[in-house]
Scaffold this active site. Sequence first.
Site, PDB file in Angstrom:
ATOM      1  N   SER A 233       0.827  -1.220   0.000  1.00 44.62           N
ATOM      2  CA  SER A 233       0.000   0.000   0.000  1.00 44.62           C
ATOM      3  C   SER A 233       0.855   1.260   0.000  1.00 44.62           C
ATOM      4  CB  SER A 233      -0.976  -0.005   1.176  1.00 44.62           C
ATOM      5  OG  SER A 233      -0.322  -0.292   2.370  1.00 44.62           O
TER       6      SER A 233
ATOM      7  N   HIS B 149      -1.998  -8.891   2.188  1.00 41.30           N
ATOM      8  CA  HIS B 149      -1.628  -7.640   2.867  1.00 41.30           C
ATOM      9  C   HIS B 149      -2.638  -7.379   3.989  1.00 41.30           C
ATOM     10  CE1 HIS B 149       0.270  -3.912   3.504  1.00 41.30           C
ATOM     11  NE2 HIS B 149      -0.039  -3.241   2.414  1.00 41.30           N
TER      12      HIS B 149
ATOM     13  N   HIS C 204       6.624 -13.581   9.366  1.00 45.91           N
ATOM     14  CA  HIS C 204       6.684 -12.240   8.789  1.00 45.91           C
ATOM     15  C   HIS C 204       7.810 -12.177   7.766  1.00 45.91           C
ATOM     16  CE1 HIS C 204       6.824  -7.827   8.553  1.00 45.91           C
ATOM     17  NE2 HIS C 204       5.582  -7.900   8.951  1.00 45.91           N
TER      18      HIS C 204
ATOM     19  N   ARG D  70       3.609  -4.857  17.959  1.00 46.84           N
ATOM     20  CA  ARG D  70       2.206  -4.429  17.824  1.00 46.84           C
ATOM     21  C   ARG D  70       1.287  -5.541  18.324  1.00 46.84           C
ATOM     22  NH1 ARG D  70       2.118  -3.141  11.606  1.00 46.84           N
ATOM     23  NH2 ARG D  70       3.136  -5.177  11.687  1.00 46.84           N
TER      24      ARG D  70
ATOM     25  N   ASP E 167      -1.410  -9.245  13.128  1.00 47.41           N
ATOM     26  CA  ASP E 167      -2.761  -9.714  12.828  1.00 47.41           C
ATOM     27  C   ASP E 167      -3.235 -10.846  13.734  1.00 47.41           C
ATOM     28  OD1 ASP E 167      -3.134  -7.934  10.726  1.00 47.41           O
ATOM     29  OD2 ASP E 167      -2.012  -9.228   9.365  1.00 47.41           O
TER      30      ASP E 167
HETATM   31  N1  CMX Z   1       2.667 -21.240   9.091  1.00 56.89           N
HETATM   32  C1  CMX Z   1       3.196 -22.236   8.330  1.00 56.89           C
HETATM   33  N2  CMX Z   1       4.204 -22.074   7.495  1.00 56.89           N
HETATM   34  C2  CMX Z   1       4.762 -20.854   7.427  1.00 56.89           C
HETATM   35  C3  CMX Z   1       4.289 -19.782   8.202  1.00 56.89           C
HETATM   36  C4  CMX Z   1       3.195 -20.015   9.062  1.00 56.89           C
HETATM   37  N3  CMX Z   1       2.650 -19.040   9.789  1.00 56.89           N
HETATM   38  N4  CMX Z   1       5.025 -18.697   7.926  1.00 56.89           N
HETATM   39  C5  CMX Z   1       5.923 -19.076   6.994  1.00 56.89           C
HETATM   40  N5  CMX Z   1       5.749 -20.393   6.692  1.00 56.89           N
HETATM   41  C6  CMX Z   1       6.437 -21.159   5.676  1.00 56.89           C
HETATM   42  C7  CMX Z   1       6.236 -20.478   4.332  1.00 56.89           C
HETATM   43  O1  CMX Z   1       4.968 -20.825   3.769  1.00 56.89           O
HETATM   44  C8  CMX Z   1       7.408 -20.992   3.543  1.00 56.89           C
HETATM   45  O2  CMX Z   1       7.123 -22.301   3.124  1.00 56.89           O
HETATM   46  P1  CMX Z   1       7.614 -22.829   1.675  1.00 56.89           P
HETATM   47  O3  CMX Z   1       9.100 -22.809   1.759  1.00 56.89           O
HETATM   48  O4  CMX Z   1       7.010 -24.189   1.596  1.00 56.89           O
HETATM   49  O5  CMX Z   1       7.067 -21.860   0.644  1.00 56.89           O
HETATM   50  C9  CMX Z   1       8.489 -21.044   4.604  1.00 56.89           C
HETATM   51  O6  CMX Z   1       7.824 -21.092   5.875  1.00 56.89           O
HETATM   52  C10 CMX Z   1       9.427 -19.847   4.600  1.00 56.89           C
HETATM   53  O7  CMX Z   1       8.655 -18.663   4.670  1.00 56.89           O
HETATM   54  P2  CMX Z   1       9.228 -17.341   5.364  1.00 56.89           P
HETATM   55  O8  CMX Z   1      10.416 -16.891   4.574  1.00 56.89           O
HETATM   56  O9  CMX Z   1       9.398 -17.549   6.804  1.00 56.89           O
HETATM   57  O10 CMX Z   1       8.013 -16.328   5.202  1.00 56.89           O
HETATM   58  P3  CMX Z   1       7.700 -15.360   3.960  1.00 56.89           P
HETATM   59  O11 CMX Z   1       8.531 -14.129   4.100  1.00 56.89           O
HETATM   60  O12 CMX Z   1       7.773 -16.092   2.673  1.00 56.89           O
HETATM   61  O13 CMX Z   1       6.173 -15.021   4.204  1.00 56.89           O
HETATM   62  C11 CMX Z   1       4.266 -14.503   5.549  1.00 56.89           C
HETATM   63  C12 CMX Z   1       5.753 -14.198   5.265  1.00 56.89           C
HETATM   64  C13 CMX Z   1       3.752 -13.483   6.558  1.00 56.89           C
HETATM   65  C14 CMX Z   1       3.444 -14.339   4.244  1.00 56.89           C
HETATM   66  C15 CMX Z   1       4.174 -15.926   6.107  1.00 56.89           C
HETATM   67  O14 CMX Z   1       4.866 -16.011   7.321  1.00 56.89           O
HETATM   68  C16 CMX Z   1       2.753 -16.394   6.281  1.00 56.89           C
HETATM   69  O15 CMX Z   1       2.142 -16.885   5.333  1.00 56.89           O
HETATM   70  N6  CMX Z   1       2.164 -16.224   7.535  1.00 56.89           N
HETATM   71  C17 CMX Z   1       0.795 -16.558   7.769  1.00 56.89           C
HETATM   72  C18 CMX Z   1      -0.135 -15.499   7.184  1.00 56.89           C
HETATM   73  C19 CMX Z   1      -0.048 -14.178   7.953  1.00 56.89           C
HETATM   74  O16 CMX Z   1       0.002 -14.150   9.159  1.00 56.89           O
HETATM   75  N7  CMX Z   1      -0.035 -13.039   7.216  1.00 56.89           N
HETATM   76  C20 CMX Z   1       0.006 -11.736   7.868  1.00 56.89           C
HETATM   77  C21 CMX Z   1       1.257 -10.949   7.536  1.00 56.89           C
HETATM   78  C22 CMX Z   1       1.246  -9.658   8.319  1.00 56.89           C
HETATM   79  C23 CMX Z   1       2.138  -8.590   7.745  1.00 56.89           C
HETATM   80  O17 CMX Z   1       2.699  -8.781   6.645  1.00 56.89           O
HETATM   81  O18 CMX Z   1       2.244  -7.563   8.385  1.00 56.89           O
END
Ligand code: CMX
Length: 425
Positions: A233, A263, A309, A318, A364
């Site tokens: 955003s 997001h 994250h 937060r 979140d």
């Molecule tokens: N549960 C299970 N697996 C997870 C996970 C979780 N909460 N967080 C990361 N992983 C996995 C990823 O899916 C990824 O798996 P693959 O290698 O099979 O693709 C692996 O761990 C490595 O990921 P990462 O480098 O730690 O995380 P990213 O930077 O790629 O993604 C995020 C970050 C937030 C999208 C991810 O942690 C996630 O999907 N969390 C759950 C959804 C969520 O809470 N979103 C809110 C984000 C809030 C914000 O951005 O402010």
Amino acid sequence: MSMLKSKLSQIIPAWQEDLKSLLSEHGDKKISEVNLQQFYGGCRGVKGLLCDTSLVDPEKGLIIRGRPILELADCLPEEIYFLLLTGELPTKEELKDLQEEYKKVPRVPGNVWKCLKALPGDTHPMVMLSIGIMALERESVFRQRYDEGMKKTMYWEPVLEDSINLLARLPELAAGIYRISSGKGDPIPPNKNLDWGADYAHMLGIDDPKGEFKKLMRLYLVLHSDHEGGNVSALTTHVVGSALSDPYYAVSAGLNGLAGPLHGLANQECLAFVLEIHKKYNGVPSDEELVKFCWDTLNSGKVIPGYGHAVLRQTDPRFTAFNNFGRKYCADSEVFQIVDRLFILIPDVLKEHGKAKNPYPNVDAGSGSLLYHYGLKEFNYYTVLFGISRAMGMLSQLVMSRAMFTPIFRPKSVGRDWVKEFLGI
Ligand code: CMX
């Protein structure tokens, strides 16, 4: 002239001078590199954007103008906006002056409500917010002054004016959208005696006999206010604003990005996860049941929402602020109790699972449970709340960009063939 504008008039020339000398002395220094993984991977970690309002430290979390967010949790959102813009928290007098500025802004005009009420009943609240802001665009002071031939050195002033006009009306607009989209009735008029966050809570029309929901709204608006310049955003707002589209266009565009499931939509998914647990176990399950539920989620190939994250490597402060609020005011809520237990249990599960780089909760993970507790149960509205808060970051970054004469955004793009030729393959 408002005290905020007069303060910025004093500070901005010094910032501009500083930038000028930085560029003339060090303009050719390299500050970042990009490898192929980053090129194809969303430019993670590539330093290619200026953002002075805040930064996200992997260990410490959000830092606004040098101050960790937890130190700011008791501030009013208006104070945060002042801080984002000037680098300093306002004095009592400056805060009052800014609040007066907000109160001088006329209410959301009737044509905006007509336009929103004409939309089909199942229109998403984020679409309504985006349309509502665009319907206000005809009042842009920036666009009017630009059309009159304003000098470039003046740009930041009408951007600030548009920002204040828009921020002053956002709570009324957003609360009205809640009332219309949830069928709760007509918009509730603002109460000029309340601060920005409390007035928003008042206009949402949530029953609040102890004033706790007002406190939660202030906290919510503070915690989501800014998160660097590269998130979807903020970046979108920046890019649109760099074409000198006025703040209404830019913020509306940024909010369209916030509406995405990766997001701003994540908070509703987190609450859905917790409510699923609550429903399945008909209350608060035991720790063993919670751990099993998490493993079942992971083993079915899903992520645990609210954890992990892209940048952070610790518990998001937060989240801590929301959790502290929940422990103080919502300890009797079963939904919050589940959030609180998950916070203790999930990090070990995710560590054992071994994938997530950050096994700790993000912002979140808990916010939805608090909104739910106070009766704000319309999930699809939650991103609007986030948007009202984040507008402060977007708008302060726009003022900064125009004050620092940031040019139109135009990175070079290259295709797959270019990449292969460059690599000699
Ligand atoms: N549960 C299970 N697996 C997870 C996970 C979780 N909460 N967080 C990361 N992983 C996995 C990823 O899916 C990824 O798996 P693959 O290698 O099979 O693709 C692996 O761990 C490595 O990921 P990462 O480098 O730690 O995380 P990213 O930077 O790629 O993604 C995020 C970050 C937030 C999208 C991810 O942690 C996630 O999907 N969390 C759950 C959804 C969520 O809470 N979103 C809110 C984000 C809030 C914000 O951005 O402010």
